[in-house]
Design a protein around this motif. Structure first.
Motif: not given
Length: 226
Positions: A1-20
């Motif tokens: 599982m690859d995790v990328v955090l974006e738009h932090g620190p005020g309004n962060a979202v996490a984008r998780l990429t999953l392989s089959p």
């Protein structure tokens, strides 16, 4: 599982990429969007674990009764996650035990186990949750915070306000303590109780206190009309 955090620190979202073949467990209500090939299963438990009892313990700890499990079909997929309160998010590679406060858990790989941690009367006195989540095993996890999130390394002793704790290594021991020179100074200064951590490990803190925010906001709310 690859995790990328974006738009932090005020309004962060996490984008998780999953392989089959990969899957992750997510707190109910945290999903913002996902790929069209992502299969979602909702259960009261993690795969391979007993269900109802652990779900009830999570609910006591302040988390949701249900968990969502995301798994891409045939090709890699993505899922975007957010938190209820505005703030930062944290991605960790867990290789030991971690104690997490109620409401801060967002997601984890299936290799991470979740159980209930009893923090005793000391948390009842502090006005915080009696029960915190205890995460163990190995794998990636995502936590959320109210405001910015930052680490405090402990090598000996450290004091942290109870409302600003997100998580801490289970190698640390803690007890309630006054924040000032005396109990009177602590209360008059608005600090009240703090957690005194002892040992060696790390505490992750949030810049804002949800309970403090609630107390400040409550007098401004209009009462409901009958």
């Amino acid at each position: 599982m690859d995790v990328v955090l974006e738009h932090g620190p005020g309004n962060a979202v996490a984008r998780l990429t999953l392989s089959p073949g990969e899957a992750c467990t997510v707190e109910a209500g945290a999903m913002i969007a996902m790929s069209g090939n992502m299969a979602v299963t909702t259960t009261t438990h993690k795969k391979g674990q007993a269900g109802l009892f652990k779900a009830m313990k999570r609910m006591v700890a302040g988390e949701s009764f249900f968990l969502n499990h995301f798994e891409p079909q045939q090709t890699a997929g993505e899922v975007w996650l957010g938190t209820t309160l505005s703030g930062d998010m944290l991605s960790l590679d867990l290789d030991s035990g971690l104690v997490v406060q109620a409401g801060s858990f967002v997601a984890c790989e299936h290799s991470v186990d979740m159980d209930l941690g009893w923090q005793g009367i000391k948390n009842l006195v502090s006005g915080e949750s009696l029960f915190w989540l205890h995460l163990s095993g190995r794998g990636k996890l995502v936590l959320g915070a109210f405001g910015a999130i930052y680490p405090v390394d402990v090598d000996g002793e450290a004091l942290v306000d109870t409302g600003h704790i997100v998580a801490f290594d289970d190698t640390l021991d803690f007890s309630l303590s006054k924040a000032g020179d005396s109990w009177l100074h602590s209360w008059l200064g608005g600090e009240g109780l703090a957690c005194r951590f002892k040992g060696r490990g790390r505490v992750w803190c949030q810049s804002h206190s949800p309970s403090g925010f609630g107390h400040r906001l409550t007098p401004l709310l209009r009462p409901r009309k009958a």
